[in-house]
Design a protein around this motif. Structure first.
Motif, PDB file in Angstrom:
ATOM      1  N   ARG A 125      32.022  34.363  53.552  1.00 34.45           N
ATOM      2  CA  ARG A 125      31.867  34.020  52.159  1.00 34.45           C
ATOM      3  C   ARG A 125      30.407  34.331  51.667  1.00 34.45           C
ATOM      4  O   ARG A 125      29.314  34.480  52.469  1.00 34.45           O
ATOM      5  CB  ARG A 125      31.971  32.444  52.150  1.00 34.45           C
ATOM      6  CG  ARG A 125      33.278  31.754  52.505  1.00 34.45           C
ATOM      7  CD  ARG A 125      33.209  30.332  52.305  1.00 34.45           C
ATOM      8  NE  ARG A 125      34.698  29.851  52.473  1.00 34.45           N
ATOM      9  CZ  ARG A 125      35.047  28.647  52.562  1.00 34.45           C
ATOM     10  NH1 ARG A 125      33.981  27.626  52.249  1.00 34.45           N
ATOM     11  NH2 ARG A 125      36.331  28.087  52.818  1.00 34.45           N
ATOM     12  N   LEU A 131      33.286  31.893  45.801  1.00 29.06           N
ATOM     13  CA  LEU A 131      32.916  32.172  44.504  1.00 29.06           C
ATOM     14  C   LEU A 131      34.048  32.180  43.373  1.00 29.06           C
ATOM     15  O   LEU A 131      35.253  32.618  43.799  1.00 29.06           O
ATOM     16  CB  LEU A 131      32.394  33.464  44.370  1.00 29.06           C
ATOM     17  CG  LEU A 131      31.051  33.829  44.771  1.00 29.06           C
ATOM     18  CD1 LEU A 131      30.239  35.062  44.662  1.00 29.06           C
ATOM     19  CD2 LEU A 131      30.028  32.610  44.457  1.00 29.06           C
ATOM     20  N   ASP A 132      33.747  31.531  42.249  1.00 30.93           N
ATOM     21  CA  ASP A 132      34.736  31.686  41.040  1.00 30.93           C
ATOM     22  C   ASP A 132      34.185  32.706  40.144  1.00 30.93           C
ATOM     23  O   ASP A 132      33.244  32.351  39.636  1.00 30.93           O
ATOM     24  CB  ASP A 132      34.722  30.338  40.600  1.00 30.93           C
ATOM     25  CG  ASP A 132      35.857  30.187  39.323  1.00 30.93           C
ATOM     26  OD1 ASP A 132      36.647  30.979  39.148  1.00 30.93           O
ATOM     27  OD2 ASP A 132      35.710  29.130  38.306  1.00 30.93           O
ATOM     28  N   ILE A 133      34.822  33.876  40.139  1.00 33.54           N
ATOM     29  CA  ILE A 133      34.158  34.958  39.253  1.00 33.54           C
ATOM     30  C   ILE A 133      35.284  34.939  38.047  1.00 33.54           C
ATOM     31  O   ILE A 133      36.233  34.921  38.168  1.00 33.54           O
ATOM     32  CB  ILE A 133      34.407  36.295  40.402  1.00 33.54           C
ATOM     33  CG1 ILE A 133      33.685  36.169  41.462  1.00 33.54           C
ATOM     34  CG2 ILE A 133      33.941  37.485  39.157  1.00 33.54           C
ATOM     35  CD1 ILE A 133      33.743  37.075  42.404  1.00 33.54           C
ATOM     36  N   GLN A 148      37.729  39.590  49.637  1.00 32.89           N
ATOM     37  CA  GLN A 148      36.509  38.606  49.303  1.00 32.89           C
ATOM     38  C   GLN A 148      36.875  37.170  49.430  1.00 32.89           C
ATOM     39  O   GLN A 148      38.120  36.950  48.922  1.00 32.89           O
ATOM     40  CB  GLN A 148      35.662  38.928  48.611  1.00 32.89           C
ATOM     41  CG  GLN A 148      34.826  40.151  48.701  1.00 32.89           C
ATOM     42  CD  GLN A 148      35.628  41.424  48.208  1.00 32.89           C
ATOM     43  OE1 GLN A 148      36.605  41.145  47.248  1.00 32.89           O
ATOM     44  NE2 GLN A 148      35.265  42.647  48.636  1.00 32.89           N
ATOM     45  N   ALA A 150      37.055  34.678  47.069  1.00 32.62           N
ATOM     46  CA  ALA A 150      36.671  34.265  45.764  1.00 32.62           C
ATOM     47  C   ALA A 150      37.915  34.125  45.102  1.00 32.62           C
ATOM     48  O   ALA A 150      39.174  34.384  45.416  1.00 32.62           O
ATOM     49  CB  ALA A 150      36.291  35.525  44.984  1.00 32.62           C
ATOM     50  N   THR A 152      39.609  34.079  40.978  1.00 31.19           N
ATOM     51  CA  THR A 152      39.136  34.985  39.617  1.00 31.19           C
ATOM     52  C   THR A 152      40.234  34.245  38.648  1.00 31.19           C
ATOM     53  O   THR A 152      41.066  33.558  38.751  1.00 31.19           O
ATOM     54  CB  THR A 152      39.640  36.266  39.705  1.00 31.19           C
ATOM     55  OG1 THR A 152      40.928  36.441  39.910  1.00 31.19           O
ATOM     56  CG2 THR A 152      38.658  37.080  40.801  1.00 31.19           C
ATOM     57  N   VAL A 164      29.436  34.926  37.154  1.00 33.95           N
ATOM     58  CA  VAL A 164      29.460  33.663  37.639  1.00 33.95           C
ATOM     59  C   VAL A 164      28.830  32.483  36.882  1.00 33.95           C
ATOM     60  O   VAL A 164      27.743  33.114  35.951  1.00 33.95           O
ATOM     61  CB  VAL A 164      28.922  33.549  39.071  1.00 33.95           C
ATOM     62  CG1 VAL A 164      29.796  34.160  39.881  1.00 33.95           C
ATOM     63  CG2 VAL A 164      27.464  34.311  39.056  1.00 33.95           C
ATOM     64  N   TYR A 256      30.435  41.200  44.406  1.00 33.68           N
ATOM     65  CA  TYR A 256      30.777  40.015  45.095  1.00 33.68           C
ATOM     66  C   TYR A 256      29.619  39.279  45.728  1.00 33.68           C
ATOM     67  O   TYR A 256      29.367  38.111  45.427  1.00 33.68           O
ATOM     68  CB  TYR A 256      31.834  40.187  46.077  1.00 33.68           C
ATOM     69  CG  TYR A 256      32.179  38.814  46.790  1.00 33.68           C
ATOM     70  CD1 TYR A 256      32.756  37.664  46.319  1.00 33.68           C
ATOM     71  CD2 TYR A 256      31.995  38.801  48.259  1.00 33.68           C
ATOM     72  CE1 TYR A 256      32.763  36.361  47.026  1.00 33.68           C
ATOM     73  CE2 TYR A 256      32.253  37.857  49.146  1.00 33.68           C
ATOM     74  CZ  TYR A 256      32.422  36.557  48.484  1.00 33.68           C
ATOM     75  OH  TYR A 256      32.811  35.455  49.237  1.00 33.68           O
ATOM     76  N   GLY A 260      27.005  36.163  44.286  1.00 35.75           N
ATOM     77  CA  GLY A 260      26.858  35.071  45.022  1.00 35.75           C
ATOM     78  C   GLY A 260      25.426  34.874  45.343  1.00 35.75           C
ATOM     79  O   GLY A 260      25.150  33.811  45.146  1.00 35.75           O
TER      80      GLY A 260
END
Length: 320
Positions: A125, A131-133, A148, A150, A152, A164, A256, A260
């Motif tokens: 991670r 992550l919320d991309i 990754q 994540a 989306t 982000v 990514y 982050g």
């Protein structure tokens, strides 16, 4: 140039237009009549071969090579071609756009191997979280971040292609560029406007899906001109790095990790600002201040010299 019934073979001929910078013609047996392309070379090696659509097939072509075709198929923007021979038998034509015009590249497995470093991408991670991309709704062929950790979502971003957020606050944004798009936007000045807008964000970056060496291999602009334009853009907008990655997969991984790290820094700064405002100590007291304070409380303190340890300890405990 005449029309031609689609052949069963892959044909390479000499381009009869001697003024053309693309000396060869290719006839790909796909569709009703095949696709005619002008090409710089007869086969892609370590680098891609630039191609352009031909006006038609010559009535009496000077054939250089005729190769039986094992299979040919079209998948979206790519045409996969497999020939009936043991060497130089697999290749792909990639149809894309740059500066509003169609651009075609012919590549082989060797080309792809040269462009794909032998690395295993990590799955850890980014800074310990999924992550919320947010992906811009206008982004074509967007990164899926499937490798990754994540999630989306798509919506219209005010700027950039990937971002982000912290709640509703835009923290960091990445603008994605192919080499052709980078070259075009540098030459017509669009990138400078984009960089100026990106500079207003907490963190922003441009990621290029190609190595820096590709700057010097473009068809429509001298390498020195593009390199100068990249350097000038970085000097004018130092807060927005332009990062060259070897290929699309590495560009996706870099985006990514960078997003982050930017979100982590943002959250750290938000927490640090509160701590500094509440507990930051003031300037250290002078010996004179301590003597005045001690005398007012009846403590024995000399007018000069070192302040006794007991007095200094009492001063330090004054607010307990």
């Amino acid at each position: 140039m005449g029309e031609v019934t689609r052949p069963d073979d892959f044909l390479i001929a000499r381009n009869p237009d001697e003024a053309s910078t693309l000396p060869y013609l290719l006839l790909i047996p796909v569709g009703d009549r095949g696709i005619v392309l002008k090409a710089r070379d007869t086969w892609p090696g370590a680098t891609k071969v630039y191609c352009h659509r031909g006006e038609g097939w010559p009535d009496d072509p000077e054939i250089i090579e005729t190769v039986p075709v094992r299979s040919v198929s079209r998948r979206g923007a790519a045409i996969d071609l497999v020939l009936e021979r043991t060497r130089k038998n697999r290749s792909q034509f990639v149809i894309t756009r740059a500066r509003g015009r169609e651009v075609i590249f012919w590549q082989s497995r060797l080309t792809a191997k040269q462009a794909r470093p032998q690395v295993a991408l990590p799955t850890a991670r980014a800074h310990g979280e999924v992550l919320d991309i947010v992906v811009d709704s206008g982004e074509k062929y967007a990164y899926g971040f499937g490798h990754q950790q994540a999630t989306t979502s798509k919506r219209k971003l005010p700027i950039g292609d990937y971002a982000v957020f912290d709640d509703d606050h835009l923290v960091a944004v990445v603008e994605r560029k192919s080499m052709g798009d980078l070259t075009g936007s540098l030459m017509n000045g669009r990138l400078n406007y984009a960089l100026a807008e990106l500079s207003g964000q907490f963190r922003a970056a441009v990621v290029v899906e190609a190595s820096y060496s590709q700057v010097f291999k473009q068809e429509f602009a001298a390498g020195s001109v593009i390199a100068e334009a990249v350097a000038e853009a970085q000097i004018r907008f130092p807060a927005v790095p332009i990062v060259f990655c070897d290929n699309r997969k590495l560009a996706e991984e870099w985006a990514y990790r960078w997003l982050g790290a930017a979100l982590h820094e943002w959250r750290q700064r938000q927490g640090t600002d509160v701590v500094v405002a509440t507990i930051a100590p003031g300037p250290e007291a002078s010996p004179k201040q301590i003597r005045v304070w001690a005398a007012a409380r009846g403590l024995d303190v000399p007018a000069k010299g070192r302040i006794p340890k007991a007095v200094r300890e009492a001063w330090e405990r004054r607010n307990d």
